[in-house]
Motif scaffolding. Structure first.
Motif, PDB file in Angstrom:
ATOM      1  N   ASN A 124       0.733  -1.097   0.046  1.00 38.74           N
ATOM      2  CA  ASN A 124       0.309   0.010  -0.292  1.00 38.74           C
ATOM      3  C   ASN A 124       0.301   1.303  -0.339  1.00 38.74           C
ATOM      4  O   ASN A 124       0.279   2.286  -0.326  1.00 38.74           O
ATOM      5  CB  ASN A 124      -0.951   0.152   1.404  1.00 38.74           C
ATOM      6  N   HIS A 131       3.652  -6.409  -7.903  1.00 36.34           N
ATOM      7  CA  HIS A 131       2.233  -7.310  -8.343  1.00 36.34           C
ATOM      8  C   HIS A 131       2.857  -9.052  -7.876  1.00 36.34           C
ATOM      9  O   HIS A 131       3.950  -9.009  -8.824  1.00 36.34           O
ATOM     10  CB  HIS A 131       1.597  -7.096 -10.359  1.00 36.34           C
ATOM     11  N   SER A 143       0.001  -3.970  -6.075  1.00 38.15           N
ATOM     12  CA  SER A 143      -0.207  -2.341  -5.301  1.00 38.15           C
ATOM     13  C   SER A 143      -0.975  -0.891  -5.435  1.00 38.15           C
ATOM     14  O   SER A 143      -0.986  -0.860  -6.889  1.00 38.15           O
ATOM     15  CB  SER A 143       1.739  -2.169  -5.183  1.00 38.15           C
ATOM     16  N   PRO A 144      -1.387  -0.282  -4.987  1.00 38.15           N
ATOM     17  CA  PRO A 144      -2.475   0.381  -5.732  1.00 38.15           C
ATOM     18  C   PRO A 144      -1.301   1.485  -6.586  1.00 38.15           C
ATOM     19  O   PRO A 144      -1.771   1.653  -7.915  1.00 38.15           O
ATOM     20  CB  PRO A 144      -2.465   1.030  -4.749  1.00 38.15           C
ATOM     21  N   SER A 145      -0.372   1.440  -6.392  1.00 39.24           N
ATOM     22  CA  SER A 145       0.897   2.231  -7.354  1.00 39.24           C
ATOM     23  C   SER A 145       1.027   1.708  -8.740  1.00 39.24           C
ATOM     24  O   SER A 145       0.731   1.916 -10.138  1.00 39.24           O
ATOM     25  CB  SER A 145       1.897   2.551  -6.910  1.00 39.24           C
ATOM     26  N   TYR A 147      -1.429   0.097 -10.268  1.00 39.66           N
ATOM     27  CA  TYR A 147      -2.485  -0.001 -11.050  1.00 39.66           C
ATOM     28  C   TYR A 147      -2.600   1.103 -11.637  1.00 39.66           C
ATOM     29  O   TYR A 147      -3.402   1.422 -12.971  1.00 39.66           O
ATOM     30  CB  TYR A 147      -3.705  -0.023 -10.282  1.00 39.66           C
ATOM     31  N   ARG A 148      -2.258   2.266 -10.494  1.00 40.37           N
ATOM     32  CA  ARG A 148      -2.232   4.019 -10.992  1.00 40.37           C
ATOM     33  C   ARG A 148      -1.291   4.026 -13.188  1.00 40.37           C
ATOM     34  O   ARG A 148      -2.475   4.175 -13.405  1.00 40.37           O
ATOM     35  CB  ARG A 148      -1.692   4.069 -10.389  1.00 40.37           C
ATOM     36  N   ASP A 153      -8.220   2.476 -11.784  1.00 41.92           N
ATOM     37  CA  ASP A 153      -8.702   2.894  -9.879  1.00 41.92           C
ATOM     38  C   ASP A 153      -8.274   1.670  -9.252  1.00 41.92           C
ATOM     39  O   ASP A 153      -8.830   1.142  -8.890  1.00 41.92           O
ATOM     40  CB  ASP A 153     -10.118   3.557 -10.058  1.00 41.92           C
ATOM     41  N   PRO A 154      -7.502   2.290  -8.460  1.00 36.43           N
ATOM     42  CA  PRO A 154      -6.835   1.318  -7.711  1.00 36.43           C
ATOM     43  C   PRO A 154      -8.215   0.572  -6.493  1.00 36.43           C
ATOM     44  O   PRO A 154      -8.025  -0.452  -5.953  1.00 36.43           O
ATOM     45  CB  PRO A 154      -5.778   1.586  -6.703  1.00 36.43           C
ATOM     46  N   THR A 155      -9.113   1.870  -6.750  1.00 32.55           N
ATOM     47  CA  THR A 155     -10.191   0.993  -5.234  1.00 32.55           C
ATOM     48  C   THR A 155     -11.388   0.467  -5.922  1.00 32.55           C
ATOM     49  O   THR A 155     -12.042  -1.132  -5.407  1.00 32.55           O
ATOM     50  CB  THR A 155     -10.986   2.487  -4.769  1.00 32.55           C
ATOM     51  N   PRO A 157     -10.239  -2.270  -9.233  1.00 31.52           N
ATOM     52  CA  PRO A 157      -9.582  -3.306  -9.581  1.00 31.52           C
ATOM     53  C   PRO A 157      -9.867  -3.661 -10.986  1.00 31.52           C
ATOM     54  O   PRO A 157     -11.026  -4.570 -10.514  1.00 31.52           O
ATOM     55  CB  PRO A 157      -8.419  -3.509  -8.737  1.00 31.52           C
TER      56      PRO A 157
END
Length: 199
Positions: A124, A131, A143-145, A147-148, A153-155, A157
């Motif tokens: 996070n 990944h 990781s959210p990064s 997806y970005r 949007d990481p929320t 995916p």
């Protein structure tokens, strides 16, 4: 068979120990000549958990696999799994109780939770795209990064496969490379296709 597991008989009226075998005496670190002096409540680390245990036994006539943290008289704390049933012992209503020491299992569960928490914090807070892939190329975790980086949007995916974003190799080549990485870790550069089609 009686001595293979810690066994005790506890009065449901006074909560005092009526009988304990050698294994139970060792588990709770009690004086074998003064077993009947002790009350079951003397050993519960968490009185509220002990109260729930008593209420469950009274309501259901016994328990199976009830987990409690106990402390022996020499201060050793252990997690135990308790199973019992109500009986009549020397004219008294009592609980015939078997204890299983599950301390090693509880400590392993705690270590696993701590490792998972550390792993999630790493994912996070990472600025690099991290990944995890299954052998069939499915994206298991990222990781959210990451997806970005792909424009998602990481929320929320989407379900992805490595072939969805890699632009350099065919799906079959990618799967071969994923399988090879399991036994032969390597560092290489790739080009990624973003959600809007840009590379």
């Amino acid at each position: 068979a009686q001595d293979s597991l810690p066994i005790a008989v506890v009065s449901m009226t006074t909560r005092h120990v009526i009988f304990a075998n050698a294994k139970a005496i060792d588990l709770f670190e009690v004086d074998p000549h003064r077993v009947t002096v002790y009350c079951a409540d003397d050993f519960w680390v968490d009185p509220e958990a002990g109260a729930r245990f008593r209420e469950t036994v009274q309501r259901e006539g016994g328990v199976t696999g009830f987990e409690l943290l106990v402390r022996g008289l020499r201060g050793t704390e252990r997690w135990i799994s308790v199973s019992n049933s109500l009986i009549t012992f020397e004219g008294d209503r009592a609980a015939l109780t078997i204890f299983t020491d599950i301390s090693a299992l509880k400590f392993a569960e705690s270590a696993l939770r701590n490792a998972r928490d550390h792993y999630e914090r790493l994912l996070n807070t990472a600025t690099d795209g991290i990944h995890v892939l299954a052998l069939d190329g499915r994206l298991v975790e990222a990781s959210p990064s990451f997806y970005r980086m792909l424009g998602f949007d990481p929320t929320t995916p989407p379900a992805l496969n490595v072939a969805d974003w890699n632009t350099q190799w065919s799906r079959s080549d990618l799967l071969e490379r994923v399988a090879l990485l399991v036994t032969h870790p390597a560092v290489f550069e790739t080009q990624h296709r973003r959600s809007d089609g840009s590379v």
